[in-house]
Scaffold this motif. Structure first.
Motif, PDB file in Angstrom:
ATOM      1  N   ASP A 172       0.950  -0.735   0.020  1.00 33.39           N
ATOM      2  CA  ASP A 172      -0.137  -0.004   0.210  1.00 33.39           C
ATOM      3  C   ASP A 172       0.752   0.968  -0.363  1.00 33.39           C
ATOM      4  O   ASP A 172       1.712   1.566   0.763  1.00 33.39           O
ATOM      5  N   PRO A 173       0.374   1.780  -0.916  1.00 35.39           N
ATOM      6  CA  PRO A 173       1.313   3.492  -1.099  1.00 35.39           C
ATOM      7  C   PRO A 173       1.830   4.047   0.712  1.00 35.39           C
ATOM      8  O   PRO A 173       2.733   5.227   0.736  1.00 35.39           O
ATOM      9  N   LEU A 174       0.705   4.334   1.357  1.00 35.56           N
ATOM     10  CA  LEU A 174       0.688   4.502   2.060  1.00 35.56           C
ATOM     11  C   LEU A 174       1.259   4.166   3.013  1.00 35.56           C
ATOM     12  O   LEU A 174       2.483   5.376   4.678  1.00 35.56           O
ATOM     13  N   MET A 175       2.086   3.219   2.897  1.00 37.97           N
ATOM     14  CA  MET A 175       2.975   2.679   4.057  1.00 37.97           C
ATOM     15  C   MET A 175       4.108   2.576   3.309  1.00 37.97           C
ATOM     16  O   MET A 175       5.001   2.229   4.461  1.00 37.97           O
ATOM     17  N   VAL A 176       4.460   3.405   2.455  1.00 39.49           N
ATOM     18  CA  VAL A 176       6.102   3.811   2.462  1.00 39.49           C
ATOM     19  C   VAL A 176       6.252   5.538   2.237  1.00 39.49           C
ATOM     20  O   VAL A 176       5.585   6.090   1.543  1.00 39.49           O
ATOM     21  N   VAL A 387       8.577   8.318  11.394  1.00 40.30           N
ATOM     22  CA  VAL A 387       8.254   7.310  11.100  1.00 40.30           C
ATOM     23  C   VAL A 387       8.433   6.631  12.294  1.00 40.30           C
ATOM     24  O   VAL A 387       7.150   5.728  12.856  1.00 40.30           O
ATOM     25  N   TYR A 388       9.192   6.378  12.644  1.00 39.15           N
ATOM     26  CA  TYR A 388       9.527   5.864  14.633  1.00 39.15           C
ATOM     27  C   TYR A 388       8.096   6.345  15.606  1.00 39.15           C
ATOM     28  O   TYR A 388       7.601   5.331  16.177  1.00 39.15           O
ATOM     29  N   GLN A 389       7.907   7.223  15.350  1.00 41.99           N
ATOM     30  CA  GLN A 389       6.723   7.640  16.235  1.00 41.99           C
ATOM     31  C   GLN A 389       5.539   7.409  15.942  1.00 41.99           C
ATOM     32  O   GLN A 389       4.385   7.040  16.665  1.00 41.99           O
ATOM     33  N   GLY A 390       5.589   6.746  14.651  1.00 47.82           N
ATOM     34  CA  GLY A 390       4.010   6.572  13.723  1.00 47.82           C
ATOM     35  C   GLY A 390       3.860   5.511  13.729  1.00 47.82           C
ATOM     36  O   GLY A 390       2.639   4.674  14.513  1.00 47.82           O
ATOM     37  N   ILE A 391       5.225   4.339  14.172  1.00 44.76           N
ATOM     38  CA  ILE A 391       4.428   2.757  13.727  1.00 44.76           C
ATOM     39  C   ILE A 391       4.422   2.594  15.187  1.00 44.76           C
ATOM     40  O   ILE A 391       3.866   1.498  15.685  1.00 44.76           O
ATOM     41  N   VAL A 395       2.185   9.497  17.240  1.00 39.89           N
ATOM     42  CA  VAL A 395       1.582   9.866  16.835  1.00 39.89           C
ATOM     43  C   VAL A 395       0.516   9.446  16.707  1.00 39.89           C
ATOM     44  O   VAL A 395       0.678   8.358  16.048  1.00 39.89           O
ATOM     45  N   SER A 396      -1.447  10.231  16.225  1.00 33.42           N
ATOM     46  CA  SER A 396      -2.311   9.638  15.760  1.00 33.42           C
ATOM     47  C   SER A 396      -1.771   9.095  14.465  1.00 33.42           C
ATOM     48  O   SER A 396      -1.222   9.343  14.191  1.00 33.42           O
ATOM     49  N   GLU A 397      -2.778   8.045  14.320  1.00 33.49           N
ATOM     50  CA  GLU A 397      -2.331   7.759  13.306  1.00 33.49           C
ATOM     51  C   GLU A 397      -2.902   8.195  11.640  1.00 33.49           C
ATOM     52  O   GLU A 397      -2.791   8.759  10.918  1.00 33.49           O
ATOM     53  N   ALA A 398      -4.599   8.976  12.181  1.00 34.41           N
ATOM     54  CA  ALA A 398      -4.499  10.102  10.869  1.00 34.41           C
ATOM     55  C   ALA A 398      -3.429  10.984  11.181  1.00 34.41           C
ATOM     56  O   ALA A 398      -3.154  11.974  10.025  1.00 34.41           O
ATOM     57  N   GLU A 399      -2.946  11.863  12.401  1.00 31.42           N
ATOM     58  CA  GLU A 399      -1.971  13.103  11.733  1.00 31.42           C
ATOM     59  C   GLU A 399      -0.455  12.369  11.269  1.00 31.42           C
ATOM     60  O   GLU A 399      -0.053  12.464   9.919  1.00 31.42           O
ATOM     61  N   PHE A 400      -0.375  10.803  11.649  1.00 35.62           N
ATOM     62  CA  PHE A 400       1.095  10.051  10.743  1.00 35.62           C
ATOM     63  C   PHE A 400       0.745  10.200   8.866  1.00 35.62           C
ATOM     64  O   PHE A 400       1.598   9.960   8.662  1.00 35.62           O
ATOM     65  N   TYR A 401      -1.049   9.315   8.469  1.00 28.52           N
ATOM     66  CA  TYR A 401      -1.092   8.900   7.092  1.00 28.52           C
ATOM     67  C   TYR A 401      -1.944   9.811   6.589  1.00 28.52           C
ATOM     68  O   TYR A 401      -1.633   9.695   5.843  1.00 28.52           O
ATOM     69  N   GLY A 402      -2.161  10.519   7.171  1.00 29.50           N
ATOM     70  CA  GLY A 402      -2.927  11.614   7.031  1.00 29.50           C
ATOM     71  C   GLY A 402      -4.197  11.991   6.495  1.00 29.50           C
ATOM     72  O   GLY A 402      -4.879  12.643   5.867  1.00 29.50           O
ATOM     73  N   PHE A 403      -5.029  10.771   6.618  1.00 30.67           N
ATOM     74  CA  PHE A 403      -6.526  10.718   7.017  1.00 30.67           C
ATOM     75  C   PHE A 403      -7.404   9.715   8.385  1.00 30.67           C
ATOM     76  O   PHE A 403      -5.836   8.811   8.827  1.00 30.67           O
TER      77      PHE A 403
END
Length: 479
Positions: A172-176, A387-391, A395-403
């Protein structure tokens, strides 16, 4: 929110003392993450007499594990025998995140599998581009799909590299994420040249005069001498470039299987006084080689980023490079002359660069400050830390992935966040009719080895290693 720090293990077959872009990337990233308060260790294979545990500058702890190297510094794939040693290192160093580097690194691929079995967060950085037709690429892509089916996030060094990795591993491009390489610009300064209007002992990094028609112009090439680095293209182009431009010479540094063919070309064309071969050059000496030249020639056939052309531009060299892979993303057009990966076009592009320099149409003395403003390892470390904070859920998933991921149930089904064995098997099973079953078998065996190690060698019998005092993080600068 207070700045959280992590214990990180960088794993790759490619690390110092071997020179190279991946090796430099791991070292610089680790050093900057340590400056930001994190703990970073590096796991790689033994290099000659460099075995066991070594310490590098800035307190980087390196584990050189004893595995046999089979090809271009990649170790022989053992799949499972690395696990007990890897587990011991991870527990002793209290690692929370395993960050693997390079698709062709066997240690990286195995470490990501074992880390997921141990319930650790994982990140993978891809530094290369691969095709889809030849046997080696098909095998590599299938193994990469196996590894990346269960990682938390993937980092690529260019947008072209991201597109390539997403297609190869069916991600999934959002994972990259795209986080480029960088350069320590202070280590790649151009030579200061005397200003004729100043006192003799005052120097400025400005050219004393433009190149005249009879002045010798030097072209520098620093590369591993392999087919994919365009060495065959270079061998064909050099005699023609020297014929078209008599007041030109080459300095070539690097080693590899194509070195013999390069030497044969020099002897056949009697170019010993025009082409200087330096052999392998240590990374700390690259700048001293580059500042001897005016043009940097990079004939690579495939390249995800090309850190060496950034280093060359930082040294004040005009760059001639092939427009392949992620190279067109690296430097602005006024620093480069692009060529197709063809002999005629490379010769023509080099001719245009030589003419532009002799006509004083290019202000290469400004390149260093421009590169310094564009590339920074501190910025790379900040983005990797994000990236480390996101995984890790900091940080919230919405903030990290943008949706808002809660409105996309399919997203949760395809992510590598769940460590349960049954969910992991589901992800691996989708890797192919036969490959999926084989991958599931590997995961089950890996899990059984983990259970056995937990019983035979309990965690409470493994001593924790003492850490270097962590650096105090003072916060980000305004820039």
């Amino acid at each position: 929110m207070p700045h959280r720090t992590y214990n990180i293990a960088m794993v790759s077959d490619f690390f110092f003392p071997q020179p190279g872009g991946v090796e430099s990337h791991i070292y610089q990233l680790a050093s900057k993450l340590i400056d930001r308060g994190h703990k970073v260790i590096v796991i790689t294979h033994a290099y000659d007499d460099r075995k066991g545990v070594r310490y590098l500058t800035n307190g980087i702890k390196v584990f050189h594990v004893p595995f046999a190297v089979i090809y271009r510094s990649a170790t022989f794939p053992t799949v499972f025998s690395f696990f007990p040693l890897f587990r011991n290192i991870i527990i002793r160093e209290r690692i929370q995140i395993v960050h693997g580097h390079a698709s062709l690194s066997t240690l990286c691929q195995e470490a990501l599998l074992h880390a997921r079995t141990m319930g650790l967060r994982t990140v993978f950085t891809d530094h290369s581009l691969f095709g889809f037709a030849d046997a080696a690429s098909i095998l590599t892509n299938k193994l990469l799909k196996f590894t990346l089916s269960d990682v938390d996030h993937v980092i690529c060094v260019s947008n072209t590299c991201k597109e390539n990795t997403v297609l190869r591993a069916a991600l999934d491009p959002l994972m990259v994420s795209v986080i480029p390489n960088a350069v320590v610009s202070e280590n790649f300064k151009p030579l200061p040249r005397p200003d004729p209007n100043s006192l003799p002992f005052v120097q400025h990094p400005l050219p004393a005069h433009p190149l005249g028609p009879n002045d010798t112009l030097t072209i520098v090439v620093i590369s591993r001498l392999f087919y994919n680095k365009g060495t065959d293209l270079l061998i064909a182009a050099i005699p023609r470039i020297l014929e078209n431009h008599p007041n030109t010479r080459f300095i070539i540094a690097g080693s590899g299987p194509k070195a013999i063919e390069l030497e044969q070309m020099i002897e056949q064309n009697v170019l010993q006084d025009k082409v200087e071969l330096l052999g392998p050059v240590r990374h700390e000496n690259v700048r001293d080689v580059m500042v001897r030249g005016h043009v940097y020639l990079h004939p690579s056939l495939t390249e995800a980023f090309g850190t060496v052309i950034v280093e060359a531009a930082s040294c004040g060299l005009y760059v001639v490079c092939t427009a392949v892979g992620g190279i067109p993303e690296v430097l602005p057009s006024h620093m480069t002359v692009f060529a197709k990966p063809e002999e005629d076009d490379l010769v023509a592009a080099t001719g245009r660069a030589i003419a532009a320099l002799r006509a004083n149409k290019v202000r290469t003395e400004k390149f260093h400050d421009q590169v310094k403003a564009m590339y920074s390892w501190t910025n790379v470390a900040k983005r990797t830390e994000r990236v480390y904070q996101g995984i890790s859920g900091d940080v919230s998933e919405a903030e990290f992935y943008g949706f808002d991921v809660n409105h996309d149930p399919h997203w949760h089904a395809t992510r590598g966040r769940n460590f349960s064995l049954i969910d992991r098997l589901k992800r691996y099973y989708g890797c192919g009719v036969w490959a999926g079953k084989l991958f599931c078998l590997c995961v089950i065996i890996d899990y059984l080895i983990f259970v056995f190690c937990e019983w035979y060698w309990p965690r409470d019998q493994i001593d924790f290693a003492r850490d270097w005092p962590r650096k105090k993080f003072e916060g980000d600068d305004d820039d």
